[in-house]
Design a protein around this motif. Structure first.
Motif, PDB file in Angstrom:
ATOM      1  N   ILE A   9      44.560   2.020  -7.708  1.00  0.00           N
ATOM      2  CA  ILE A   9      44.052   3.257  -7.131  1.00  0.00           C
ATOM      3  C   ILE A   9      45.249   4.094  -6.714  1.00  0.00           C
ATOM      4  O   ILE A   9      46.311   3.575  -6.403  1.00  0.00           O
ATOM      5  CB  ILE A   9      43.108   2.999  -5.938  1.00  0.00           C
ATOM      6  N   HIS A  11      45.468   6.136  -4.169  1.00  0.00           N
ATOM      7  CA  HIS A  11      45.538   6.477  -2.746  1.00  0.00           C
ATOM      8  C   HIS A  11      45.338   5.212  -1.919  1.00  0.00           C
ATOM      9  O   HIS A  11      44.756   4.244  -2.397  1.00  0.00           O
ATOM     10  CB  HIS A  11      44.469   7.529  -2.394  1.00  0.00           C
ATOM     11  N   THR A  13      43.752   2.566   0.574  1.00  0.00           N
ATOM     12  CA  THR A  13      42.398   2.225   0.996  1.00  0.00           C
ATOM     13  C   THR A  13      42.285   2.535   2.479  1.00  0.00           C
ATOM     14  O   THR A  13      43.105   2.074   3.275  1.00  0.00           O
ATOM     15  CB  THR A  13      42.106   0.732   0.740  1.00  0.00           C
ATOM     16  N   GLU A  14      41.297   3.329   2.842  1.00  0.00           N
ATOM     17  CA  GLU A  14      41.092   3.722   4.241  1.00  0.00           C
ATOM     18  C   GLU A  14      40.086   2.770   4.874  1.00  0.00           C
ATOM     19  O   GLU A  14      38.956   2.656   4.404  1.00  0.00           O
ATOM     20  CB  GLU A  14      40.591   5.171   4.322  1.00  0.00           C
ATOM     21  N   TRP A  36      45.343  -6.035   0.316  1.00  0.00           N
ATOM     22  CA  TRP A  36      45.785  -4.693  -0.067  1.00  0.00           C
ATOM     23  C   TRP A  36      47.185  -4.450   0.459  1.00  0.00           C
ATOM     24  O   TRP A  36      47.475  -4.704   1.621  1.00  0.00           O
ATOM     25  CB  TRP A  36      44.878  -3.612   0.521  1.00  0.00           C
ATOM     26  N   PHE A  39      47.106   0.309   2.330  1.00  0.00           N
ATOM     27  CA  PHE A  39      45.912   0.628   3.104  1.00  0.00           C
ATOM     28  C   PHE A  39      46.308   1.230   4.441  1.00  0.00           C
ATOM     29  O   PHE A  39      47.418   1.037   4.927  1.00  0.00           O
ATOM     30  CB  PHE A  39      45.026  -0.602   3.326  1.00  0.00           C
ATOM     31  N   ASP A  65      37.750   9.875   5.106  1.00  0.00           N
ATOM     32  CA  ASP A  65      36.503   9.143   4.896  1.00  0.00           C
ATOM     33  C   ASP A  65      36.875   7.695   4.595  1.00  0.00           C
ATOM     34  O   ASP A  65      37.630   7.430   3.655  1.00  0.00           O
ATOM     35  CB  ASP A  65      35.718   9.724   3.718  1.00  0.00           C
ATOM     36  N   PRO A  66      36.373   6.748   5.390  1.00  0.00           N
ATOM     37  CA  PRO A  66      36.769   5.350   5.154  1.00  0.00           C
ATOM     38  C   PRO A  66      36.133   4.782   3.891  1.00  0.00           C
ATOM     39  O   PRO A  66      35.002   5.113   3.544  1.00  0.00           O
ATOM     40  CB  PRO A  66      36.257   4.618   6.399  1.00  0.00           C
ATOM     41  N   ASP A  67      36.905   3.934   3.217  1.00  0.00           N
ATOM     42  CA  ASP A  67      36.395   3.194   2.072  1.00  0.00           C
ATOM     43  C   ASP A  67      35.666   1.935   2.527  1.00  0.00           C
ATOM     44  O   ASP A  67      34.817   1.409   1.812  1.00  0.00           O
ATOM     45  CB  ASP A  67      37.555   2.796   1.148  1.00  0.00           C
ATOM     46  N   LEU A  68      36.029   1.460   3.719  1.00  0.00           N
ATOM     47  CA  LEU A  68      35.470   0.232   4.276  1.00  0.00           C
ATOM     48  C   LEU A  68      35.362   0.398   5.783  1.00  0.00           C
ATOM     49  O   LEU A  68      36.292   0.886   6.418  1.00  0.00           O
ATOM     50  CB  LEU A  68      36.392  -0.950   3.949  1.00  0.00           C
TER      51      LEU A  68
END
Length: 95
Positions: A9, A11, A13-14, A36, A39, A65-68
């Protein structure tokens, strides 16, 4: 079949973590770092802060915006299921 699948990816991971215990936060950070390498861990201490982060209010206007989203088992201000219900019922957040 036990293959590791790597999906690159472009970007970080948020990750949003709702927790107020420093030992748990450190442990989760270590666990995520094993998975990760790229992140960002955003930490909020309670459900109100989590909703403010998700709605980008009260000092979180630039929050990604969080991915998790991880909800602590030890946070005592509100039941984690209540947070999930609020997210699912909010038309801006449910997806």
């Amino acid at each position: 079949m036990n293959e590791n699948i790597v999906i690159p990816i472009d970007h970080p991971t948020e990750v949003l973590l709702m927790d107020d215990r420093i030992g748990d936060i450190r442990g989760i950070h270590r666990a995520l770092a094993n998975v990760w390498h790229n992140f960002n861990l955003h930490i909020v201490g309670n459900s109100q802060e989590a909703m403010e982060f998700l709605h980008k209010t009260a000092g979180h206007e630039n929050a990604p915006d969080p991915d998790l989203v991880l909800l602590s088992m030890s946070t005592q201000d509100i039941n984690r299921c209540d947070v999930l219900t609020m997210v699912k019922q909010d038309p801006c957040l449910k997806n």
